[in-house]
Scaffold this motif. Structure first.
Motif, mmCIF file in Angstrom:
data_model
loop_
_atom_site.group_PDB
_atom_site.id
_atom_site.type_symbol
_atom_site.label_atom_id
_atom_site.label_comp_id
_atom_site.label_asym_id
_atom_site.label_seq_id
_atom_site.Cartn_x
_atom_site.Cartn_y
_atom_site.Cartn_z
ATOM 1 N N ASP A 22 0.824 -1.204 0.000
ATOM 2 C CA ASP A 22 0.000 0.000 0.000
ATOM 3 C C ASP A 22 0.865 1.264 0.000
ATOM 4 N N LYS A 23 0.220 2.392 -0.208
ATOM 5 C CA LYS A 23 0.922 3.661 -0.361
ATOM 6 C C LYS A 23 1.678 4.060 0.914
ATOM 7 N N ILE A 24 1.110 3.819 2.072
ATOM 8 C CA ILE A 24 1.751 4.172 3.338
ATOM 9 C C ILE A 24 3.021 3.339 3.540
ATOM 10 N N THR A 25 2.923 2.022 3.303
ATOM 11 C CA THR A 25 4.088 1.150 3.455
ATOM 12 C C THR A 25 5.200 1.582 2.513
ATOM 13 N N HIS A 26 4.854 1.890 1.276
ATOM 14 C CA HIS A 26 5.839 2.338 0.295
ATOM 15 C C HIS A 26 6.514 3.624 0.765
ATOM 16 N N GLN A 27 5.735 4.550 1.290
ATOM 17 C CA GLN A 27 6.275 5.824 1.760
ATOM 18 C C GLN A 27 7.226 5.612 2.941
ATOM 19 N N HIS A 58 12.785 5.402 4.985
ATOM 20 C CA HIS A 58 13.814 4.623 5.678
ATOM 21 C C HIS A 58 15.075 4.534 4.826
ATOM 22 N N TRP A 59 14.929 4.167 3.571
ATOM 23 C CA TRP A 59 16.099 4.006 2.704
ATOM 24 C C TRP A 59 16.714 5.344 2.317
ATOM 25 N N THR A 60 15.928 6.401 2.251
ATOM 26 C CA THR A 60 16.478 7.731 1.997
ATOM 27 C C THR A 60 17.392 8.122 3.146
ATOM 28 N N LYS A 61 16.963 7.837 4.370
ATOM 29 C CA LYS A 61 17.778 8.128 5.551
ATOM 30 C C LYS A 61 19.087 7.331 5.492
ATOM 31 N N ILE A 62 19.008 6.059 5.152
ATOM 32 C CA ILE A 62 20.197 5.213 5.061
ATOM 33 C C ILE A 62 21.156 5.734 3.996
ATOM 34 N N LEU A 63 20.647 6.055 2.822
ATOM 35 C CA LEU A 63 21.498 6.574 1.744
ATOM 36 C C LEU A 63 22.172 7.878 2.156
ATOM 37 N N PHE A 116 23.098 -1.081 -2.999
ATOM 38 C CA PHE A 116 23.410 -0.632 -4.357
ATOM 39 C C PHE A 116 22.191 -0.697 -5.277
ATOM 40 N N LEU A 117 21.320 -1.657 -5.055
ATOM 41 C CA LEU A 117 20.084 -1.737 -5.834
ATOM 42 C C LEU A 117 19.212 -0.512 -5.567
ATOM 43 N N LEU A 118 19.036 -0.167 -4.314
ATOM 44 C CA LEU A 118 18.204 0.981 -3.971
ATOM 45 C C LEU A 118 18.855 2.308 -4.340
ATOM 46 N N ALA A 119 20.188 2.365 -4.266
ATOM 47 C CA ALA A 119 20.887 3.576 -4.656
ATOM 48 C C ALA A 119 20.754 3.825 -6.161
ATOM 49 N N ALA A 160 13.270 5.443 -4.876
ATOM 50 C CA ALA A 160 11.842 5.713 -5.037
ATOM 51 C C ALA A 160 11.660 7.143 -5.533
ATOM 52 N N PRO A 161 10.684 7.378 -6.403
ATOM 53 C CA PRO A 161 10.443 8.731 -6.897
ATOM 54 C C PRO A 161 10.200 9.703 -5.746
ATOM 55 N N GLY A 162 10.902 10.834 -5.770
ATOM 56 C CA GLY A 162 10.742 11.854 -4.746
ATOM 57 C C GLY A 162 11.443 11.560 -3.442
ATOM 58 N N SER A 163 12.231 10.481 -3.367
ATOM 59 C CA SER A 163 12.851 10.130 -2.097
ATOM 60 C C SER A 163 14.192 10.813 -1.884
ATOM 61 N N LEU A 164 14.840 11.279 -2.949
ATOM 62 C CA LEU A 164 16.132 11.943 -2.778
ATOM 63 C C LEU A 164 16.063 13.370 -3.221
#
Length: 53
Positions: free
Chosen positions: A2-7, A12-17, A42-45, A49-53
């Motif tokens: 769902d949209k909330i889980t994706h957000q 979370h991954w934006t913070k990690i990056l 490296f896959l996520l980098a 996700a759109p708008g995450s960075l």
């Protein structure tokens, strides 16, 4: 997923990056020091996700 889980995951991954980029360490060294899978990192980098960075 769902949209909330994706957000939540994107945030979370934006913070990690960002932590990695600001650490001054190589990506590989940072992943090892923080228990992050290099493959996942490296896959996520490469495909954030759109708008995450």
């Amino acid at each position: 997923m769902d949209k909330i889980t994706h957000q939540v995951r994107a945030e979370h991954w934006t913070k990690i990056l960002n932590e990695c980029m600001n650490s001054g360490m190589s990506k590989t060294a940072w992943c090892r020091a923080n228990g992050i899978s290099e493959k996942q990192f490296f896959l996520l980098a490469a495909h954030p996700a759109p708008g995450s960075l």
